[in-house]
Design an enzyme around this catalytic site. Structure first.
Site, mmCIF file in Angstrom:
data_model
loop_
_atom_site.group_PDB
_atom_site.id
_atom_site.type_symbol
_atom_site.label_atom_id
_atom_site.label_comp_id
_atom_site.label_asym_id
_atom_site.label_seq_id
_atom_site.Cartn_x
_atom_site.Cartn_y
_atom_site.Cartn_z
ATOM 1 N N CYS A 125 39.311 -32.784 15.356
ATOM 2 C CA CYS A 125 38.555 -32.756 16.455
ATOM 3 C C CYS A 125 37.932 -31.378 16.679
ATOM 4 C CB CYS A 125 39.874 -32.650 17.520
ATOM 5 S SG CYS A 125 40.943 -34.049 17.451
ATOM 6 N N HIS A 269 37.446 -29.595 23.838
ATOM 7 C CA HIS A 269 38.008 -30.948 23.342
ATOM 8 C C HIS A 269 38.691 -31.397 24.165
ATOM 9 C CE1 HIS A 269 39.895 -33.910 20.872
ATOM 10 N NE2 HIS A 269 40.752 -33.245 20.625
ATOM 11 N N ASN A 300 41.023 -39.447 24.057
ATOM 12 C CA ASN A 300 40.775 -38.361 23.074
ATOM 13 C C ASN A 300 39.881 -38.935 22.167
ATOM 14 O OD1 ASN A 300 40.817 -36.712 20.873
ATOM 15 N ND2 ASN A 300 42.936 -36.117 21.340
#
Length: 344
Positions: A125, A269, A300
């Site tokens: 990420c 993020h 996500n």
């Protein structure tokens, strides 16, 4: 005096910035109602725990390559440059399932980037932030005029739909940015790092060789092999992100010489809405600063989440070209990367 020949110095741009950003979101929408056919949960539980209402999952024709090409094309068009001027292609991904060659080489060829160096990086990420840091160094170091940075994931391939703790989290998509020369600083000092002592809190369930060995062992026995998937110790990750990443975000602000009230956007993020809210509080971010909440509709998307959220904020008018934005990515490794950037 030494007669040893001297290497000619390399000169690049004094500063760099993001010139264009683009994204690609798969066609198929997976609402929470569909997730509830896989796991014993509720829409309220999923929304309260993560902030997610729906996510996008890629279809057969929406490969890592294809999504990347679509996102990159938009970024290149916004930057207004010829793809032939791109001197580097960096692709951040953990879900391109072919070990070699790097998917970046195919993407570079598809886009018409000539013989530009192209490579993949695996930083989960934080991948887009890592790529941005590398691109900044390439432009200012004189090895490239423009660099294409892509964050792309097909995490649906690595999602165990029977795992109640992760089945609702992940989505697919691609985000891209063009980094090039600037007359003024457009990318602040990157604050990045890793903590390998916590490598197991987010990880693939098993290595591919282990999975293949199991397949060999049961070949012909009529048993199915469970595809390796992503596992996460949610509470451990939550505590780490809330306490440690707020510090990293503040370090990025300090390194750039910027205060929270001078920001035009906060683009973290898209991991969890509760993490985002906790970071806002820790940073004492004024209510006037828009915050990316793309996770509600996208889930996500790991390395793709920051550029996708950036594109959406610019298209919706929540953030404006020329605004300063604080970006921060964090995930498996555990790894992290944060910087203040000028929006394209």
């Amino acid at each position: 005096m030494s007669n040893t020949p001297q290497i000619r110095p390399v000169t690049g741009a004094r500063y760099s910035r993001i010139h264009g950003v683009g994204g690609y979101r798969p066609i198929r929408v997976i609402p929470n109602a569909e997730v509830l056919t896989w796991i014993d949960s509720s829409d309220e539980w999923i929304r309260t725990r993560s902030g997610i209402a729906e996510r996008r999952w890629a279809g057969p024709d929406e490969s890592v390559t294809e999504m990347s090409v679509q996102a990159a094309g938009k970024a290149i068009a916004q930057a207004g440059i010829d793809p032939a001027r791109i001197g580097g292609v960096i692709v951040a991904t953990v879900s391109h399932l072919k070990q070699t060659p790097a998917v970046a080489t195919e993407i570079a060829e598809r886009l018409g980037c000539g013989t530009a160096p192209a490579f993949d990086i695996s930083a989960a990420c934080a991948g887009f932030g890592y790529g941005l840091g590398l691109a900044d160094g390439m432009v200012r170091g004189g090895t490239a005029e423009y660099v294409l940075v892509i964050g792309v994931e097909r995490l649906s391939d690595l999602t165990d739909t029977s795992d109640r703790s992760t089945a609702f989290i992940f989505g697919d998509g691609a985000g891209a940015a063009i980094v090039g020369p600037s007359d003024t600083p457009g990318i602040g000092k990157l604050v990045w790092g890793s903590d390998g002592s916590q490598k197991d809190v987010i990880s693939q369930t098993e290595a591919w060789d282990t999975a293949f060995a199991k397949e060999d062992a049961v070949n012909g026995a009529g048993e199915g092999i469970k595809w390796p998937a992503l596992r996460m110790e949610g509470q451990t990750v939550f505590r780490w992100a809330v306490w440690e990443m707020a510090k990293v975000a503040q370090q990025a602000l300090d390194a750039a010489g910027i205060t929270a009230d001078q920001l035009g956007a906060f683009i973290p993020h898209q991991a969890n809405m509760r993490i985002t809210d906790a970071m806002i509080k820790a940073l004492k971010l004024p209510a006037s600063v828009p915050v990316a909440r793309d996770i509600t509709e996208t889930g996500n998307t790991s390395a793709a989440s920051i550029p996708l959220a950036m594109e959406r904020m610019l298209e919706s008018g929540e953030a404006r070209s020329g605004d300063l934005a604080l970006i921060i990515g964090f995930g498996a490794g555990l790894v992290y990367a944060a910087a203040v950037v000028t929006l394209p």
